[in-house]
Design a protein around this motif. Structure first.
Motif, PDB file in Angstrom:
ATOM      1  N   LEU A   3       0.635  -1.061  -0.037  1.00 47.92           N
ATOM      2  CA  LEU A   3       0.194   0.056   0.061  1.00 47.92           C
ATOM      3  C   LEU A   3       1.642   1.589   0.052  1.00 47.92           C
ATOM      4  O   LEU A   3       1.476   1.649   0.503  1.00 47.92           O
ATOM      5  CB  LEU A   3      -1.229   0.411   1.278  1.00 47.92           C
ATOM      6  CG  LEU A   3      -1.631   0.974   1.385  1.00 47.92           C
ATOM      7  CD1 LEU A   3      -2.875   1.288   0.637  1.00 47.92           C
ATOM      8  CD2 LEU A   3      -2.631   0.853   2.223  1.00 47.92           C
ATOM      9  N   VAL A   5       1.262   5.256   0.376  1.00 50.39           N
ATOM     10  CA  VAL A   5       0.584   5.760   1.490  1.00 50.39           C
ATOM     11  C   VAL A   5       0.500   7.646   0.819  1.00 50.39           C
ATOM     12  O   VAL A   5       1.643   7.993   0.353  1.00 50.39           O
ATOM     13  CB  VAL A   5       0.990   5.831   2.839  1.00 50.39           C
ATOM     14  CG1 VAL A   5      -0.233   7.243   3.506  1.00 50.39           C
ATOM     15  CG2 VAL A   5       0.503   5.312   3.467  1.00 50.39           C
ATOM     16  N   GLU A  62      -7.013   8.468   1.369  1.00 56.96           N
ATOM     17  CA  GLU A  62      -6.967   8.959   2.701  1.00 56.96           C
ATOM     18  C   GLU A  62      -8.700   8.385   3.052  1.00 56.96           C
ATOM     19  O   GLU A  62      -7.921   7.923   4.558  1.00 56.96           O
ATOM     20  CB  GLU A  62      -6.593  10.485   2.777  1.00 56.96           C
ATOM     21  CG  GLU A  62      -5.272  10.554   3.337  1.00 56.96           C
ATOM     22  CD  GLU A  62      -4.656   9.690   4.228  1.00 56.96           C
ATOM     23  OE1 GLU A  62      -4.768   9.395   5.586  1.00 56.96           O
ATOM     24  OE2 GLU A  62      -3.593   8.481   3.072  1.00 56.96           O
ATOM     25  N   ARG A  65      -8.690   4.599   2.823  1.00 58.12           N
ATOM     26  CA  ARG A  65      -7.577   4.964   4.417  1.00 58.12           C
ATOM     27  C   ARG A  65      -8.314   4.534   5.526  1.00 58.12           C
ATOM     28  O   ARG A  65      -8.709   3.651   6.679  1.00 58.12           O
ATOM     29  CB  ARG A  65      -6.571   5.609   3.998  1.00 58.12           C
ATOM     30  CG  ARG A  65      -5.617   4.645   3.592  1.00 58.12           C
ATOM     31  CD  ARG A  65      -4.074   5.685   3.315  1.00 58.12           C
ATOM     32  NE  ARG A  65      -3.692   4.568   4.886  1.00 58.12           N
ATOM     33  CZ  ARG A  65      -2.915   5.614   5.348  1.00 58.12           C
ATOM     34  NH1 ARG A  65      -2.868   6.729   5.961  1.00 58.12           N
ATOM     35  NH2 ARG A  65      -2.258   5.633   6.670  1.00 58.12           N
ATOM     36  N   HIS A  69      -9.788   1.256   8.787  1.00 55.21           N
ATOM     37  CA  HIS A  69      -9.717   1.690   9.755  1.00 55.21           C
ATOM     38  C   HIS A  69     -11.666   2.105  10.722  1.00 55.21           C
ATOM     39  O   HIS A  69     -11.223   2.094  11.962  1.00 55.21           O
ATOM     40  CB  HIS A  69      -9.402   2.712  10.752  1.00 55.21           C
ATOM     41  CG  HIS A  69      -7.407   2.144  10.023  1.00 55.21           C
ATOM     42  ND1 HIS A  69      -7.126   1.254  10.346  1.00 55.21           N
ATOM     43  CD2 HIS A  69      -6.588   2.406   8.917  1.00 55.21           C
ATOM     44  CE1 HIS A  69      -5.976   1.364   9.274  1.00 55.21           C
ATOM     45  NE2 HIS A  69      -5.550   2.160   8.711  1.00 55.21           N
TER      46      HIS A  69
END
Length: 79
Positions: A3, A5, A62, A65, A69
């Motif tokens: 991944l 970022v 973002e 991502r 979570h």
């Protein structure tokens, strides 16, 4: 799975950039992306900037991502 970022370049010294990811600064090599400049968003993997992306793409990544979570879904489609 690997991944990359998104990170914003805040400083450059030679071929080493200081990048910011979620408020945390890290070092990233610009050896593979020498045309990157302060203010650019880049995808960073294993300490290397791999690709320049625009601000919208960085925000979309973002958000995805954050979803991984447990954050609520905010990205409806990916072009």
């Amino acid at each position: 799975m690997c991944l990359a970022v998104p990170a914003k370049i805040v400083d450059i010294q030679d071929q080493l950039a200081s990048v910011e990811v979620s408020g945390v600064r890290r070092a990233a090599s610009l050896m593979l992306l020498p045309e990157a400049a302060v203010g650019d968003y880049v995808l960073v993997h294993a300490g290397f900037a791999m690709q320049i992306v625009d601000n919208e793409e960085a925000e979309r990544i973002e958000a995805l991502r954050a979803e991984m979570h447990g954050a609520p879904r905010t990205v409806e489609s990916i072009p």
